[in-house]
Design an enzyme around this catalytic site. Structure first.
Site, mmCIF file in Angstrom:
data_model
loop_
_atom_site.group_PDB
_atom_site.id
_atom_site.type_symbol
_atom_site.label_atom_id
_atom_site.label_comp_id
_atom_site.label_asym_id
_atom_site.label_seq_id
_atom_site.Cartn_x
_atom_site.Cartn_y
_atom_site.Cartn_z
ATOM 1 C CG HIS A 467 -2.548 3.339 -6.229
ATOM 2 N ND1 HIS A 467 -2.246 3.386 -4.886
ATOM 3 C CD2 HIS A 467 -2.112 2.120 -6.658
ATOM 4 C CE1 HIS A 467 -1.667 2.255 -4.516
ATOM 5 N NE2 HIS A 467 -1.571 1.459 -5.577
ATOM 6 C CD GLU A 468 -2.935 0.561 -10.042
ATOM 7 O OE1 GLU A 468 -1.791 0.134 -10.341
ATOM 8 O OE2 GLU A 468 -3.540 0.183 -9.014
#
Length: 677
Positions: A467-468
């Site tokens: 996600h990051e």
């Protein structure tokens, strides 16, 4: 080396962390603000008629040194803070707020901007320039340029107060997280914990000069205990401690801060002519209005709630059958969910973790980015770091050209706030025909290596890293002219698309086989486990969706109405959660007092955007599935129309250009198992 510099004399002009002392920051801020004021004065005192170049463009490139200094300082205040840095932040934040207001309330500057805006129809501007002009004009009109002097003065006062209150809110949450520890000395108290979690707790105790095990509110300590510890009383103690952060009526209490922030935001919005803070914020979002957000959340609620209630009842029945639990409490949820998941899918994180060694997952993310977007990540040690845990990389294209500098910071520590985020140390922009490349960072809180094991991630941590990293790719691949439109400088309900879409690769066989190898044997993750991961992906999706909707509704309850009559934070929150509540309320707990996303971060009136972006990401990934998850043509369309374009155009226009049509929620509802496929 002067800290006041946008082009440091360092490799790739990176931040010289080790050469900056804490006492350097405050005087540097004073000088940087003064220099930025001079740059504004140069624009307003220009005797030539206002033009796009001498006003709008000049304004966007002004304050570069102040921006770089701010990014270094405030990123450290999140990732490697201390009492001294926090005190400096309290002094500096009101100065920055005042300076920001000095720009947006500068009548001479606004006259020049307005003169160009009023004649924009006759100007030969490209799409990006038109967007920048609109954005600059709105930055004035939406921040008080058209107000009377008395109202401008009040606006300045509100903004100063808010900057201090938000900082104090965050400091209290961090202090509460760091203050609590549960020291256990009897091995029966850690029964059920996986060996890795026990070893980490033992090492933490040793580091504090204690025998036994220490459990904290840091996620890598908290989550395994809540998920696996057999001792229900200790789970209860830990859960109540987590839920009571900044809600104890002491010096670290955030109740008054919450009320003040909500009321000041509302007053500010009213001053500017908006009905509520949410109306003000959402004008610059894809959703546009609070009504759209409420409709969106309630439509999802109607699909998710029946599934959530069904899942909860099944879980409660399972807990009763297993341990005679009559009423399922919040501290039971993770524990019995994990047991039920093991029963239904014969799958638990301890089975998966050996295949997700942190270094391998990082390499996997890099390999996927290379296959999709022709990027190469090379670990380098010539770049200064702010902590020994930070990893540094040079990112290049197929021709060896520099694309970005990339920092990764993965482990918890006392000076670092909980959670995971992506941030920017230097934005990308094009100036004097030079494409200045960005410096991007991701920060997480994963399980540290122990004496006997490397850092092995839970599957949830794997998706968090992806996600990051998805956010990071949005920054890394930025390719716009102006810094304020670059990378993740997009509408907040669009910013989660690149991050959430990348999570999908964590579930795909072709992707998992690139990096999911056993840390001891080198064995590729068995197909059987991949199938179980996919089969369990929608496990308790109704409850998870309901939880996210509840946070979005809580956010809107604080910001989508007049909060002046709210006197009890707890009572207000209880009412907001009424329609999404599954577990019995815990009187000692209150989420709002530690809801950093909306009271300290940038998600006020925007928490719904996680679910909003899920609609986009499910729809976008469906395109990849149709053509192949490593299809270069689809990846190029995503890169060219989304990842590289920043905020140069309305996000729906960009999305349709990539996808060929507007997104529909069907793909999300199917993926979540909330409707028939």
């Amino acid at each position: 080396m002067s800290i006041l510099n946008s082009k440091f004399d360092t490799p790739y002009h990176t931040a010289p962390f080790s050469q900056i002392k804490n006492e350097d920051y405050y005087p540097a801020f004073l000088k940087a603000i003064e220099k930025a004021r001079e740059e504004i004065h140069t624009i307003t005192s220009n005797l030539e008629a206002p033009s796009f170049e001498n006003t709008i463009e000049a304004l966007d490139f002004s304050g570069e040194e102040l921006d770089r200094l701010s990014s270094i300082f405030f990123n450290l205040n999140s990732a490697e803070t201390n009492d001294e840095i926090q005190k400096i932040a309290q002094k500096v934040s009101p100065l920055l707020s005042e300076f920001s207001n000095d720009i947006t309330l500068n009548e001479d500057l606004f006259k020049r901007v307005k003169a160009i805006y009023d004649t924009k129809g006759s100007l030969d501007l490209n799409t990006e320039q038109q967007t920048l002009l609109d954005k600059k004009y709105k930055s004035f009109s939406r921040n008080g340029a058209n107000l009377s002097e008395a109202k401008k003065t009040r606006l300045r006062d509100i903004d100063k107060q808010l900057s201090k209150l938000k900082l104090k809110f965050g400091e209290n949450v961090l202090a509460e997280t760091n203050t609590f520890e549960m020291h256990l000395t009897d091995e029966s108290q850690v029964a059920g914990l996986p060996e890795g979690a026990k070893e980490a707790a033992q090492q933490l105790a040793e580091s504090k000069g204690k025998k036994g095990w220490v459990i904290t509110l840091d996620y890598p300590s908290y989550i395994p205990f809540m998920t696996y510890a057999d001792n229900r009383e200790l789970r209860q103690k830990l859960a109540i401690a987590a839920g009571a952060k900044a809600f104890k009526g002491d010096d670290l209490d955030n109740q008054e801060n919450v009320l003040q922030i909500a009321k000041l935001r509302h007053e500010r919005a009213k001053l500017l002519g908006y009905e509520t803070h949410a109306h003000f914020v959402l004008e610059e979002r894809m959703a546009k209005t609070p009504e759209t957000v409420e409709t969106f959340l309630n439509e999802l609620l109607s699909k998710a709630k029946p599934a959530a209630i069904r899942e909860f009842n099944n879980l409660e029945a399972f807990a009763k059958e297993m341990d005679g639990i009559d009423t399922l409490q919040k501290w039971d949820g993770s524990y019995y969910s994990e047991k039920l998941k093991q029963k239904l899918f014969s799958l638990d994180d301890e089975q998966l973790k050996p295949y997700f060694k942190l270094e391998n997952v990082i390499d996997g993310a890099f390999t996927i980015a290379e296959r999709l977007y022709d990027l190469k990540f090379e670990k380098i040690d010539t770049i200064d770091r702010y902590h020994e845990d930070v990893l540094t990389y040079k990112v290049t294209d197929t021709k060896g050209n520099l694309v970005s500098i990339f920092y990764a910071d993965f482990f918890p520590r006392a000076g670092k706030r909980n959670g995971a985020w992506m941030t920017v140390y230097k934005p990308q922009y094009i100036k004097n025909e030079t494409n200045d490349r960005p410096h991007i960072s991701i920060v997480c809180n994963f399980t540290k290596p122990t004496k006997s094991k490397p850092s092995l991630l839970t599957f949830n941590e794997v998706t968090t890293l992806f996600h990051e990293f998805g956010h990071a790719l949005h920054g890394i691949l930025a390719n716009t002219t102006y810094p304020s439109l670059s990378g993740t400088s997009v509408y907040w309900d669009f910013v989660e698309l690149p991050s959430q879409v990348l999570e999908n690769w964590c579930y795909e066989k072709e992707a998992l086989e690139l990096f999911a190898t056993h840390y001891e044997t080198g064995e590729v993750i068995p197909m059987e486990l991949i199938e179980k991961i996919k089969a369990s992906a929608t496990f308790h999706e109704g409850m998870q969706t309901l939880r996210q909707i509840s946070f979005g509704l809580l956010d809107m309850s604080w910001h989508g109405q007049d909060p002046s009559q709210i006197t009890s934070v707890k009572k207000h929150e209880t009412n907001a959660f009424e329609n999404t509540k599954l577990y019995p309320d815990v009187s000692e707990n209150c989420m709002s007092t530690s809801f950093s996303h909306i009271f300290q971060g940038g998600y006020s009136s925007g928490y719904y955007s996680y679910k909003w972006a899920e609609v986009l990401d499910a729809d976008a990934f469906e395109y990849f599935l149709e053509e192949g998850v490593f299809n270069k043509d689809v990846a190029k369309k995503f890169k060219d129309n989304v990842l590289s374009q920043g905020g140069i155009e309305d996000p729906m226009v960009l999305y349709k250009r990539f996808r060929g049509k507007a997104p529909k929620p069907d793909a999300l509802l199917k993926r979540a198992g909330l409707v028939e496929k």
